[in-house]
Design a protein around this motif. Structure first.
Motif, mmCIF file in Angstrom:
data_model
loop_
_atom_site.group_PDB
_atom_site.id
_atom_site.type_symbol
_atom_site.label_atom_id
_atom_site.label_comp_id
_atom_site.label_asym_id
_atom_site.label_seq_id
_atom_site.Cartn_x
_atom_site.Cartn_y
_atom_site.Cartn_z
ATOM 1 N N LYS A 158 -10.885 2.311 -19.557
ATOM 2 C CA LYS A 158 -9.500 2.066 -19.914
ATOM 3 C C LYS A 158 -8.827 1.499 -18.809
ATOM 4 N N THR A 190 -5.119 0.345 -17.796
ATOM 5 C CA THR A 190 -3.695 0.637 -18.364
ATOM 6 C C THR A 190 -2.544 0.068 -17.447
ATOM 7 N N GLN A 191 -1.773 -0.996 -18.192
ATOM 8 C CA GLN A 191 -0.772 -1.442 -17.467
ATOM 9 C C GLN A 191 0.382 -0.739 -17.796
ATOM 10 N N SER A 192 1.508 -0.778 -17.131
ATOM 11 C CA SER A 192 2.268 0.293 -17.115
ATOM 12 C C SER A 192 3.345 -0.300 -18.171
ATOM 13 N N ARG A 241 4.168 -3.110 -21.309
ATOM 14 C CA ARG A 241 3.930 -4.148 -22.129
ATOM 15 C C ARG A 241 5.032 -5.453 -21.991
ATOM 16 N N CYS A 247 -1.065 -1.162 -12.480
ATOM 17 C CA CYS A 247 -2.343 -1.043 -13.073
ATOM 18 C C CYS A 247 -3.213 0.187 -12.720
ATOM 19 N N GLN A 294 -6.890 2.207 -13.590
ATOM 20 C CA GLN A 294 -8.213 2.210 -14.116
ATOM 21 C C GLN A 294 -8.919 3.542 -13.984
ATOM 22 N N ASP A 295 -9.610 3.731 -15.190
ATOM 23 C CA ASP A 295 -10.038 5.246 -15.192
ATOM 24 C C ASP A 295 -11.575 5.326 -14.920
ATOM 25 N N GLY A 306 -6.834 -4.802 -18.937
ATOM 26 C CA GLY A 306 -5.653 -4.350 -19.671
ATOM 27 C C GLY A 306 -4.971 -5.227 -20.681
ATOM 28 N N ASP A 307 -4.081 -4.677 -21.307
ATOM 29 C CA ASP A 307 -3.468 -5.457 -22.484
ATOM 30 C C ASP A 307 -2.311 -6.235 -21.979
ATOM 31 N N THR A 363 1.024 -7.514 -19.501
ATOM 32 C CA THR A 363 2.462 -7.300 -19.179
ATOM 33 C C THR A 363 3.122 -8.655 -19.529
ATOM 34 N N GLU A 383 -3.536 -8.033 -26.733
ATOM 35 C CA GLU A 383 -4.864 -7.125 -26.216
ATOM 36 C C GLU A 383 -5.230 -7.981 -25.189
#
Lengths: 113, 112
Positions: free
Chosen positions: A3, A5-7, A9, A23, A25-26, A105-106, A108, B42
């Motif tokens: 995962k 994740t970008q804070s 969108r 950003c 990552q896990d 990530g998706d 920004t 995505e």
């Protein structure tokens, strides 16, 4: 499953502002990357980091800086935003090792007015 | 100056047929190549890769072919399905390098 994740969108900022893109990552990945994606140009590497507090310039670092204080977090900073920095920004991470794929990530969508 | 080029911005194919996406590169030092797939809203996801010691790599419906002398690679999708409609990016690097050079992408539309 990885995962990244970008804070945000979507983000709208004004010319001259200092902008932070975050950003996380896990997966405990060593490597983290920031790209921008523009029509007709694909993804271009801005900066990457292979360890905490370590960074290297990519192909288009001008006008940007980065920070990696913790392994899971990689921040992109626009020191003084300009309209030509309006773009889609993508963060990615990967393991160290021969040709480990990058996980993205998706994105920004940043607009500078 | 882009070192990886995808000269077809778009491709439309009928469901069940073959999709062929092309990619050319200029840097002879590149020896590892990847394809990523991206849906709207995505991030790109890794699809398939090939190293320069091979000329073909297959994973299910996806096959990548590499022609080193021509500095050309292609991605074949057989049979094409509606869920394959996406943007496909070709990327290249040197084994051991962290940095990827991406092409501009090809938008694939699979028609029912």
């Amino acid at each position: 499953d990885v995962k990244v994740t970008q804070s945000s969108r979507y983000l709208v900022k004004r010319t001259g502002e200092k902008v932070f893109l975050e950003c996380v990552q896990d997966m405990d990945h060593e490597n983290m990357f920031w790209y921008r994606q523009d029509p007709g140009l694909g993804l271009r590497l801005i900066y990457f980091s292979y360890d905490v507090k370590m960074k290297e310039k990519g192909d288009i670092p001008e006008g940007y800086s980065v920070s990696r204080e913790k392994k899971e977090r990689f921040s992109l900073i626009l020191e003084s935003a300009s309209t030509n920095q309006t773009s889609m920004y993508l963060c990615a991470s990967s393991w160290t090792g021969i040709n480990q794929p990058q996980h993205f990530g998706d994105g920004t969508r940043l607009s500078i007015l | 100056d882009q070192q990886v080029k995808q000269n077809s911005p778009s491709l439309s194919v009928q469901e069940g047929r073959i999709s062929i996406l092309n990619c050319d590169y200029t840097n002879s030092m590149f020896d590892y190549f990847l394809w990523y797939k991206k849906y709207p809203a995505e991030g790109p996801t890794f699809l398939i890769s090939i190293s320069s010691i091979k000329d073909k790599n297959e994973d299910g419906r996806f096959t990548v072919f590499l022609n080193k002398s021509a500095k050309h690679l292609s991605l074949h999708i057989v049979p094409s399905q509606p869920g394959d409609s996406a943007v496909y990016f070709c990327a290249a690097t040197t084994i051991g390098d962290y940095k990827l050079s991406f092409g501009a992408g090809t938008t694939v539309t699979v028609r029912a």
